[in-house]
Design an enzyme around this catalytic site. Sequence first.
Site, PDB file in Angstrom:
ATOM      1  N   ASP A  18       0.832  -1.203   0.000  1.00 25.21           N
ATOM      2  CA  ASP A  18       0.000   0.000   0.000  1.00 25.21           C
ATOM      3  C   ASP A  18       0.867   1.253   0.000  1.00 25.21           C
ATOM      4  OD1 ASP A  18      -2.341   1.454   0.054  1.00 25.21           O
ATOM      5  OD2 ASP A  18      -2.564   1.347   2.231  1.00 25.21           O
ATOM      6  N   GLY A  21       0.319   5.451  -4.535  1.00 19.63           N
ATOM      7  CA  GLY A  21      -0.243   6.743  -4.923  1.00 19.63           C
ATOM      8  C   GLY A  21       0.213   7.863  -4.020  1.00 19.63           C
ATOM      9  N   SER A  64     -10.088  -7.222  -6.173  1.00 17.97           N
ATOM     10  CA  SER A  64     -11.312  -7.225  -6.979  1.00 17.97           C
ATOM     11  C   SER A  64     -12.023  -5.884  -6.904  1.00 17.97           C
ATOM     12  CB  SER A  64     -12.237  -8.358  -6.515  1.00 17.97           C
ATOM     13  OG  SER A  64     -12.450  -8.307  -5.117  1.00 17.97           O
ATOM     14  N   GLU A  65     -11.678  -5.057  -5.901  1.00 19.17           N
ATOM     15  CA  GLU A  65     -12.262  -3.723  -5.784  1.00 19.17           C
ATOM     16  C   GLU A  65     -11.482  -2.667  -6.577  1.00 19.17           C
ATOM     17  OE1 GLU A  65     -11.619  -5.609  -2.989  1.00 19.17           O
ATOM     18  OE2 GLU A  65     -13.695  -6.276  -2.686  1.00 19.17           O
ATOM     19  N   ASN A  66     -10.259  -3.014  -6.984  1.00 24.11           N
ATOM     20  CA  ASN A  66      -9.434  -2.031  -7.701  1.00 24.11           C
ATOM     21  C   ASN A  66      -9.981  -1.664  -9.070  1.00 24.11           C
ATOM     22  OD1 ASN A  66      -6.189  -3.166  -6.425  1.00 24.11           O
ATOM     23  ND2 ASN A  66      -7.582  -1.591  -5.652  1.00 24.11           N
ATOM     24  N   TRP A  67     -10.919  -2.465  -9.591  1.00 26.95           N
ATOM     25  CA  TRP A  67     -11.534  -2.117 -10.875  1.00 26.95           C
ATOM     26  C   TRP A  67     -12.307  -0.801 -10.781  1.00 26.95           C
ATOM     27  CZ3 TRP A  67      -9.688  -4.787 -14.763  1.00 26.95           C
ATOM     28  CH2 TRP A  67      -9.303  -6.115 -14.576  1.00 26.95           C
ATOM     29  N   ARG A  69     -11.209   1.931  -9.618  1.00 28.07           N
ATOM     30  CA  ARG A  69     -10.310   3.077  -9.745  1.00 28.07           C
ATOM     31  C   ARG A  69     -10.460   3.700 -11.138  1.00 28.07           C
ATOM     32  NH1 ARG A  69      -4.599   1.819  -6.635  1.00 28.07           N
ATOM     33  NH2 ARG A  69      -5.517   1.244  -4.621  1.00 28.07           N
ATOM     34  N   ARG A 192      -5.558  -2.150   8.534  1.00 24.85           N
ATOM     35  CA  ARG A 192      -6.701  -3.000   8.200  1.00 24.85           C
ATOM     36  C   ARG A 192      -6.248  -4.010   7.153  1.00 24.85           C
ATOM     37  NH1 ARG A 192      -7.743   2.152   6.371  1.00 24.85           N
ATOM     38  NH2 ARG A 192      -7.675   2.449   4.100  1.00 24.85           N
ATOM     39  N   LEU A 193      -7.038  -5.075   7.004  1.00 18.41           N
ATOM     40  CA  LEU A 193      -6.669  -6.151   6.089  1.00 18.41           C
ATOM     41  C   LEU A 193      -7.245  -5.973   4.691  1.00 18.41           C
ATOM     42  CD1 LEU A 193      -6.883  -9.278   8.422  1.00 18.41           C
ATOM     43  CD2 LEU A 193      -4.841  -8.122   7.567  1.00 18.41           C
ATOM     44  N   GLU A 205       0.405 -13.374  12.441  1.00 15.88           N
ATOM     45  CA  GLU A 205       0.883 -12.166  13.094  1.00 15.88           C
ATOM     46  C   GLU A 205       0.699 -11.006  12.115  1.00 15.88           C
ATOM     47  OE1 GLU A 205       2.070 -11.836  16.290  1.00 15.88           O
ATOM     48  OE2 GLU A 205       1.323 -13.898  16.463  1.00 15.88           O
TER      49      GLU A 205
END
Length: 247
Positions: A18, A21, A64-67, A69, A192-193, A205
């Site tokens: 992450d 950007g 799968s959520e990056n679409w 963008r 967050r994951l 961990e």
Amino acid sequence: MQEFNPANVPAHVAIIMDGNGRWANARGLPRTMGHRKGVEAVRGAVRTAAEIGIRYLTLFAFSSENWNRPENEVSDLMGLLKAFIRRDLADLHRENVRIRVIGDRSNLSGDILPLLIEAEETTIANTGITVVIAFNYGARDELARAMRRLAGEVAAGRLRPEEITAERISSTIDTAGIPDPDLIIRTSGEERLSNFLLWQGAYSELLFIPDLWPDFTRETFFAAIEQYACRERRFGGLTQPTLAVGS
């Protein structure tokens, strides 16, 4: 070169890469430049993981959520992945690296799917580190797809409902045959994951580090393993806690 006791090294490290950007924005550069710099960090992470003795390295490359963008950013990400495979596959194969890809392939089109398949098939016999590329991946989607397959087995009479165990689910999801991650690292300071390895990470961990992904270096990776080494892993138990590494 710093060395770790092989018996104390996590077998599987997963990374949520992450901050590309934000890295670019902080330098007044287009976001695409951050992604390009992030690819360089990927190359370094693979080399360092192999050097440390990690057996599996999972990289969250594209969710799968990056679409959702902007179209130009998605196009650039696709281009970078294709360029990475075309440029680096021969070197990875020569270095005995195995490539596996997890995620939903059903709606992938164009030349990206053949490249992913080529990467897997070219390296399938390699015995060094396995690099798992999470592409078009979301943990909830992964579980939904697995449940549909199991439901189909039940409907066809090939599986009884009581036979659906945790082990059966683990052998049905995308990571079948891959050990659960011992350590999940997320860069950029976010904690967050983000729908990543939710089933597999039940006892992992977690380490959240402030570095943006393009700034992730060999030294950063070594420091993360050192932190992992100081943790106690109980796997839900109350007695005889086990250090992540030997004392």
